[in-house]
Design a protein around this motif. Structure first.
Motif, PDB file in Angstrom:
ATOM      1  N   LYS A  69       0.853  -1.189   0.000  1.00  0.00           N
ATOM      2  CA  LYS A  69       0.000   0.000   0.000  1.00  0.00           C
ATOM      3  C   LYS A  69       0.888   1.238   0.000  1.00  0.00           C
ATOM      4  O   LYS A  69       1.620   1.474   0.953  1.00  0.00           O
ATOM      5  N   TYR A  70       0.824   2.011  -1.054  1.00  0.00           N
ATOM      6  CA  TYR A  70       1.607   3.246  -1.112  1.00  0.00           C
ATOM      7  C   TYR A  70       0.835   4.350  -0.393  1.00  0.00           C
ATOM      8  O   TYR A  70       0.165   5.170  -0.988  1.00  0.00           O
ATOM      9  N   LYS A  71       0.896   4.291   0.931  1.00  0.00           N
ATOM     10  CA  LYS A  71       0.224   5.248   1.809  1.00  0.00           C
ATOM     11  C   LYS A  71       1.152   5.515   2.987  1.00  0.00           C
ATOM     12  O   LYS A  71       2.005   4.702   3.310  1.00  0.00           O
ATOM     13  N   SER A  72       0.924   6.608   3.665  1.00  0.00           N
ATOM     14  CA  SER A  72       1.788   6.990   4.783  1.00  0.00           C
ATOM     15  C   SER A  72       1.339   6.417   6.119  1.00  0.00           C
ATOM     16  O   SER A  72       1.774   6.875   7.170  1.00  0.00           O
ATOM     17  N   HIS A  73       0.489   5.403   6.106  1.00  0.00           N
ATOM     18  CA  HIS A  73      -0.111   4.905   7.344  1.00  0.00           C
ATOM     19  C   HIS A  73       0.905   4.435   8.373  1.00  0.00           C
ATOM     20  O   HIS A  73       0.729   4.673   9.560  1.00  0.00           O
ATOM     21  N   PHE A  74       1.965   3.737   7.953  1.00  0.00           N
ATOM     22  CA  PHE A  74       2.934   3.241   8.929  1.00  0.00           C
ATOM     23  C   PHE A  74       3.641   4.418   9.599  1.00  0.00           C
ATOM     24  O   PHE A  74       3.848   4.417  10.810  1.00  0.00           O
ATOM     25  N   GLU A  75       4.026   5.417   8.801  1.00  0.00           N
ATOM     26  CA  GLU A  75       4.663   6.617   9.353  1.00  0.00           C
ATOM     27  C   GLU A  75       3.732   7.293  10.358  1.00  0.00           C
ATOM     28  O   GLU A  75       4.162   7.692  11.438  1.00  0.00           O
ATOM     29  N   GLU A  76       2.460   7.423   9.993  1.00  0.00           N
ATOM     30  CA  GLU A  76       1.471   8.058  10.869  1.00  0.00           C
ATOM     31  C   GLU A  76       1.285   7.270  12.164  1.00  0.00           C
ATOM     32  O   GLU A  76       1.216   7.845  13.241  1.00  0.00           O
ATOM     33  N   LEU A  77       1.199   5.945  12.047  1.00  0.00           N
ATOM     34  CA  LEU A  77       1.055   5.107  13.244  1.00  0.00           C
ATOM     35  C   LEU A  77       2.255   5.253  14.170  1.00  0.00           C
ATOM     36  O   LEU A  77       2.103   5.333  15.388  1.00  0.00           O
ATOM     37  N   GLU A  78       3.450   5.290  13.583  1.00  0.00           N
ATOM     38  CA  GLU A  78       4.667   5.409  14.388  1.00  0.00           C
ATOM     39  C   GLU A  78       4.747   6.753  15.099  1.00  0.00           C
ATOM     40  O   GLU A  78       5.181   6.832  16.227  1.00  0.00           O
TER      41      GLU A  78
END
Length: 173
Positions: A69-78
């Motif tokens: 998934k080319y989304k920033s979700h992991f960065e946001e979660l972190e």
């Protein structure tokens, strides 16, 4: 080539390396090797016509399904944590999880692992490695099977040789 396609190809490169090193058989959605038709009754009804995981790795120890998934979700979660994420991001991430878990219903393997992969910046990757947090794991019962879920991030500016052992470790635990 869109960034989504580029990221999916990058994940395929890393997982391809894992497949070569672990003796697995890799199938690619990009090559239309992972299609599972949906059978609607009557046939002209319904919406989606098939499931199409990005990658499916068959190994002696089970099946691993990858969805990039080319989304920033992991960065946001972190950076924010789940509770402080905007509701829109929470819903998008929940939909990503449900999609990859839908893919888990297809294989006959007794052990299924679903891996949801997001991109991250190189500095985030280095921080995750230092803190020993490059992936998060969960599991869910699916009838008689236990489905493992891995949430991880791959940087695009780091060699696949550096990412693959981390992925292998996540799958081995």
């Amino acid at each position: 080539l869109s960034m989504e396609e580029f990221f999916e190809a990058w994940v395929e490169t890393v997982v391809g390396r894992l497949a070569r090193n672990s003796g697995g058989q890799l199938s690619s959605g990009r090559r239309r090797q992972t299609i599972t038709p949906l059978s609607w009754a009557p046939p002209y009804s319904g919406s989606q016509r098939y499931l199409l995981p990005d990658l499916v790795l068959e190994r002696g120890d089970g099946t691993i399904i990858f969805d990039a998934k080319y989304k920033s979700h992991f960065e946001e979660l972190e950076s924010s944590g789940w509770r402080r994420l905007e509701q829109t991001l929470q819903e998008q991430h929940r939909n990503d999880l449900l999609q990859v878990l839908a893919y888990s219903t297809v294989p006959d393997s007794s052990k299924i692992t679903c891996c949801l992969v997001y991109p991250c910046r190189n500095d985030t990757w280095q921080s995750l490695i230092r803190r020993e947090r490059p992936y998060h794991k969960a599991s869910v019962r699916a009838g008689s099977r236990q489905v493992e879920l891995i949430l991880t991030a791959f940087p695009m500016g780091v060699a696949s040789e550096e990412i693959e052992p981390v992925l292998a470790r996540a799958l081995a635990e």
